[in-house]
Design a protein around this motif. Structure first.
Motif, PDB file in Angstrom:
ATOM      1  N   ALA A  82      15.354 -55.422  16.872  1.00 15.13           N
ATOM      2  CA  ALA A  82      15.119 -56.629  16.087  1.00 15.13           C
ATOM      3  C   ALA A  82      14.223 -56.342  14.888  1.00 15.13           C
ATOM      4  CB  ALA A  82      14.500 -57.722  16.963  1.00 15.13           C
ATOM      5  N   ALA A  83      14.484 -57.090  13.816  1.00 15.81           N
ATOM      6  CA  ALA A  83      13.720 -56.956  12.570  1.00 15.81           C
ATOM      7  C   ALA A  83      12.715 -58.093  12.451  1.00 15.81           C
ATOM      8  CB  ALA A  83      14.669 -56.970  11.373  1.00 15.81           C
ATOM      9  N   PRO A  84      11.433 -57.803  12.331  1.00 13.31           N
ATOM     10  CA  PRO A  84      10.425 -58.846  12.123  1.00 13.31           C
ATOM     11  C   PRO A  84      10.238 -59.122  10.630  1.00 13.31           C
ATOM     12  CG  PRO A  84       9.319 -56.751  12.359  1.00 13.31           C
ATOM     13  CD  PRO A  84      10.809 -56.467  12.451  1.00 13.31           C
ATOM     14  N   THR A  85       9.722 -60.262  10.306  1.00 11.96           N
ATOM     15  CA  THR A  85       9.271 -60.597   8.948  1.00 11.96           C
ATOM     16  C   THR A  85      10.209 -60.064   7.870  1.00 11.96           C
ATOM     17  OG1 THR A  85       7.810 -58.627   9.005  1.00 11.96           O
ATOM     18  CG2 THR A  85       6.861 -60.753   9.625  1.00 11.96           C
ATOM     19  N   TYR A  87      12.230 -62.151   5.929  1.00 14.17           N
ATOM     20  CA  TYR A  87      12.444 -63.170   4.889  1.00 14.17           C
ATOM     21  C   TYR A  87      11.079 -63.462   4.267  1.00 14.17           C
ATOM     22  CZ  TYR A  87      17.116 -64.394   6.711  1.00 14.17           C
ATOM     23  OH  TYR A  87      18.438 -64.379   7.120  1.00 14.17           O
ATOM     24  N   ASN A  88      11.002 -63.443   2.957  1.00 12.56           N
ATOM     25  CA  ASN A  88       9.709 -63.672   2.295  1.00 12.56           C
ATOM     26  C   ASN A  88       9.100 -65.021   2.650  1.00 12.56           C
ATOM     27  OD1 ASN A  88       9.094 -61.304   0.734  1.00 12.56           O
ATOM     28  ND2 ASN A  88      10.841 -61.810  -0.589  1.00 12.56           N
ATOM     29  N   ALA A  89       9.938 -66.053   2.730  1.00  8.77           N
ATOM     30  CA  ALA A  89       9.409 -67.387   3.029  1.00  8.77           C
ATOM     31  C   ALA A  89       8.813 -67.440   4.433  1.00  8.77           C
ATOM     32  CB  ALA A  89      10.509 -68.438   2.876  1.00  8.77           C
ATOM     33  N   HIS A  90       9.381 -66.693   5.353  1.00  4.43           N
ATOM     34  CA  HIS A  90       8.828 -66.656   6.713  1.00  4.43           C
ATOM     35  C   HIS A  90       7.498 -65.896   6.729  1.00  4.43           C
ATOM     36  CE1 HIS A  90       8.484 -66.565  11.000  1.00  4.43           C
ATOM     37  NE2 HIS A  90       8.724 -65.275  11.104  1.00  4.43           N
ATOM     38  N   ILE A  91       7.402 -64.838   5.925  1.00  5.14           N
ATOM     39  CA  ILE A  91       6.138 -64.101   5.827  1.00  5.14           C
ATOM     40  C   ILE A  91       5.037 -65.030   5.323  1.00  5.14           C
ATOM     41  CG2 ILE A  91       4.931 -62.251   4.600  1.00  5.14           C
ATOM     42  CD1 ILE A  91       7.560 -60.688   4.604  1.00  5.14           C
ATOM     43  N   GLU A  92       5.342 -65.812   4.287  1.00  2.00           N
ATOM     44  CA  GLU A  92       4.352 -66.752   3.750  1.00  2.00           C
ATOM     45  C   GLU A  92       3.999 -67.831   4.774  1.00  2.00           C
ATOM     46  OE1 GLU A  92       2.690 -66.381   0.899  1.00  2.00           O
ATOM     47  OE2 GLU A  92       3.751 -64.452   0.827  1.00  2.00           O
ATOM     48  N   GLU A  93       5.004 -68.271   5.500  1.00  2.00           N
ATOM     49  CA  GLU A  93       4.778 -69.272   6.546  1.00  2.00           C
ATOM     50  C   GLU A  93       3.801 -68.754   7.596  1.00  2.00           C
ATOM     51  OE1 GLU A  93       7.863 -71.789   9.207  1.00  2.00           O
ATOM     52  OE2 GLU A  93       8.166 -69.612   9.324  1.00  2.00           O
ATOM     53  N   MET A  94       4.011 -67.523   8.054  1.00  2.00           N
ATOM     54  CA  MET A  94       3.158 -66.951   9.091  1.00  2.00           C
ATOM     55  C   MET A  94       1.786 -66.588   8.529  1.00  2.00           C
ATOM     56  SD  MET A  94       5.055 -67.397  11.603  1.00  2.00           S
ATOM     57  CE  MET A  94       4.039 -66.626  12.867  1.00  2.00           C
ATOM     58  N   LYS A  95       1.720 -66.241   7.239  1.00  2.00           N
ATOM     59  CA  LYS A  95       0.427 -65.954   6.604  1.00  2.00           C
ATOM     60  C   LYS A  95      -0.437 -67.216   6.566  1.00  2.00           C
ATOM     61  CE  LYS A  95       0.637 -63.362   3.002  1.00  2.00           C
ATOM     62  NZ  LYS A  95       0.873 -62.902   1.597  1.00  2.00           N
ATOM     63  N   ALA A  96       0.183 -68.340   6.232  1.00  2.00           N
ATOM     64  CA  ALA A  96      -0.558 -69.602   6.197  1.00  2.00           C
ATOM     65  C   ALA A  96      -1.032 -69.989   7.586  1.00  2.00           C
ATOM     66  CB  ALA A  96       0.324 -70.698   5.613  1.00  2.00           C
ATOM     67  N   SER A 106       1.350 -61.144  10.000  1.00  2.00           N
ATOM     68  CA  SER A 106       2.309 -60.078  10.263  1.00  2.00           C
ATOM     69  C   SER A 106       2.561 -59.275   8.997  1.00  2.00           C
ATOM     70  CB  SER A 106       3.629 -60.673  10.769  1.00  2.00           C
ATOM     71  OG  SER A 106       3.437 -61.370  11.974  1.00  2.00           O
ATOM     72  N   ALA A 107       2.693 -57.977   9.164  1.00  2.00           N
ATOM     73  CA  ALA A 107       3.026 -57.112   8.030  1.00  2.00           C
ATOM     74  C   ALA A 107       4.495 -57.280   7.670  1.00  2.00           C
ATOM     75  CB  ALA A 107       2.745 -55.662   8.402  1.00  2.00           C
ATOM     76  N   ALA A 108       4.835 -57.015   6.406  1.00  2.00           N
ATOM     77  CA  ALA A 108       6.230 -57.067   5.980  1.00  2.00           C
ATOM     78  C   ALA A 108       7.022 -55.982   6.692  1.00  2.00           C
ATOM     79  CB  ALA A 108       6.319 -56.899   4.467  1.00  2.00           C
ATOM     80  N   ILE A 109       8.332 -56.141   6.688  1.00  2.00           N
ATOM     81  CA  ILE A 109       9.183 -55.296   7.505  1.00  2.00           C
ATOM     82  C   ILE A 109       9.033 -53.805   7.208  1.00  2.00           C
ATOM     83  CG2 ILE A 109      11.154 -55.641   5.947  1.00  2.00           C
ATOM     84  CD1 ILE A 109      12.930 -55.418   8.478  1.00  2.00           C
ATOM     85  N   GLY A 110       8.842 -53.437   5.958  1.00  2.00           N
ATOM     86  CA  GLY A 110       8.762 -52.023   5.630  1.00  2.00           C
ATOM     87  C   GLY A 110       7.650 -51.287   6.326  1.00  2.00           C
ATOM     88  N   SER A 111       6.534 -51.968   6.572  1.00  2.00           N
ATOM     89  CA  SER A 111       5.417 -51.347   7.275  1.00  2.00           C
ATOM     90  C   SER A 111       5.363 -51.743   8.741  1.00  2.00           C
ATOM     91  CB  SER A 111       4.092 -51.708   6.597  1.00  2.00           C
ATOM     92  OG  SER A 111       3.941 -53.113   6.492  1.00  2.00           O
TER      93      SER A 111
END
Length: 289
Positions: A82-85, A87-96, A106-111
Motif C-alpha cells: 500500500a502507498a501512504p500519503t 495525494y497532496n490534499a490528503h497530506i495537507e489534511e493530515m498535516k492540519a 506523515s511524510a510524503a510518499i517518496g520518503s
C-alpha cells in the motif's frame, strides 16, 4: 471481463447484475497449480483461460449479484502493498490534524515508502469491517487497487501496465494510534477488496479514474487518480525495485482527502466508475470471530 469470488469460494463472471458460475474452471486451475507457487493461481491463469471462462459463463444461468456474498476477488495474493500519503490534499489534511492533535505529520510518499498489510486482513465487501478498538478513531480510505498478473521485479515505467491483470476498489482501513502503520492497518477485516476484479483492458488509463466513498449516504471522499503524486506506473516501477510482484499481488495506490471515522452500524458505499460500486457494512468485533 469481471470476475468475482462469492458465497463458499465460488468463482463467477459478472455480466450486468448477474453472476454466472464458472467454479469448475477455478477447480481445474487450482488442481494444476504447484503447491509451492507464489501468488494466486486463478489470476496467473487468466490469459490462458479467459476465452474458456467467457464460454462457460455464457452457458451458466445467472444469479443476481444482490443474492450472493461477495468475497475478495483474489484468494491468495503473496502480499498486500500500500502507498501512504499519495495525494497532496490528503497530506495537507493530515498535516492540519497533526497540528491540533500533537502528533507527527506523515511524510510524503517518496520518503515514507510503501508499506505492507497482513494477508489475514483481506476480505470482500459482504464480510464487513469489524471494529476491534471502538475507543480509537477508525477511518476509511478508498483507493484504486492494482492486481498483478505476472511475476515482475525491477519493472521499467514504460512496461509497468504490462504486468497488471486488472483492478478492484480497495478500502485501506486504519485504526489511528502511535504504533507502526502496518500494525494498525493489518487488523482483521481492514483490507477490503471488491466488489469484483475488472480486467485491465476495461481501464486503459488507471491514472484518470474517479473514486469516491460515502458513509451513511454522505459523500466523504471524492477525487480522481489524476491527483496521485506517484501515478500507477511510478508506483509499480518504484515498488518493484524493493519487491518481486507475483500474480494476484495487490497494490493499494493511496487515498485522497476526506478520510473520516466509522463505527459499528455505519454503511460505506465505495465507487470507482469503471469498476462499479460496493457496499461495506461496519460492525463490532466479536471475540473469537
Amino acid at each position: 471481463m469481471r470476475l468475482c469470488r462469492y458465497d463458499n469460494d465460488r468463482l463467477g463472471v459478472v455480466r450486468g447484475n448477474l453472476v454466472h458460475d464458472v467454479t469448475e474452471a477455478q477447480t481445474q486451475i487450482r488442481a494444476a497449480a504447484p503447491y509451492a507457487m507464489r501468488g494466486d493461481a486463478v489470476i496467473a491463469a487468466l490469459p490462458a483461460w479467459r476465452t474458456r471462462l467467457e464460454e462457460m459463463a455464457s452457458k451458466a444461468p445467472g444469479k443476481p449479484v444482490s443474492q450472493v456474498k461477495l468475497l475478495s476477488p483474489v484468494a491468495r495474493p503473496s502480499k498486500l502493498v500500500a502507498a501512504p500519503t499519495n495525494y497532496n490534499a490528503h497530506i495537507e489534511e493530515m498535516k492540519a490534524r497533526a497540528a491540533t492533535q500533537n502528533i507527527m505529520p506523515s511524510a510524503a510518499i517518496g520518503s515514507a515508502g510503501l508499506f505492507l498489510k497482513a494477508n489475514s486482513s483481506l476480505i470482500g465487501p459482504s464480510e464487513g469491517v469489524a471494529i476491534r478498538f471502538p475507543d480509537r478513531r477508525n477511518e476509511h480510505e478508498v483507493e484504486l487497487a492494482i492486481i498483478f498478473g505476472k511475476e515482475g521485479s525491477d519493472i521499467p515505467r514504460d512496461k509497468a501496465l504490462d504486468y497488471v491483470a486488472g483492478y478492484c476498489i480497495g478500502l485501506d482501513m486504519t485504526a489511528r494510534g502511535k504504533e507502526d502503520r502496518s500494525f494498525r492497518k493489518s487488523i482483521d477485516t481492514y483490507s477490503v477488496l471488491g466488489p469484483w476484479f475488472v480486467t485491465a483492458d476495461e481501464i486503459p488509463d488507471p491514472d484518470d479514474v474517479p473514486l469516491e466513498i460515502s458513509v451513511n449516504g454522505v459523500i466523504k471522499q471524492k477525487s480522481n487518480t489524476k491527483q496521485l503524486i506517484y501515478d500507477c506506473r511510478k508506483l509499480i516501477e518504484w515498488g518493484s525495485t524493493f519487491y518481486t510482484f507475483f500474480p494476484g499481488d495487490v497494490l493499494y495506490t493511496g487515498t485522497p482527502e476526506g478520510v473520516s471515522p466509522v463505527q459499528p452500524g455505519d454503511t460505506m458505499l465505495a465507487r470507482i466508475d469503471p469498476i462499479g460500486e460496493m457496499t461495506v457494512p461496519v460492525r463490532a468485533h466479536k471475540i473469537g470471530g
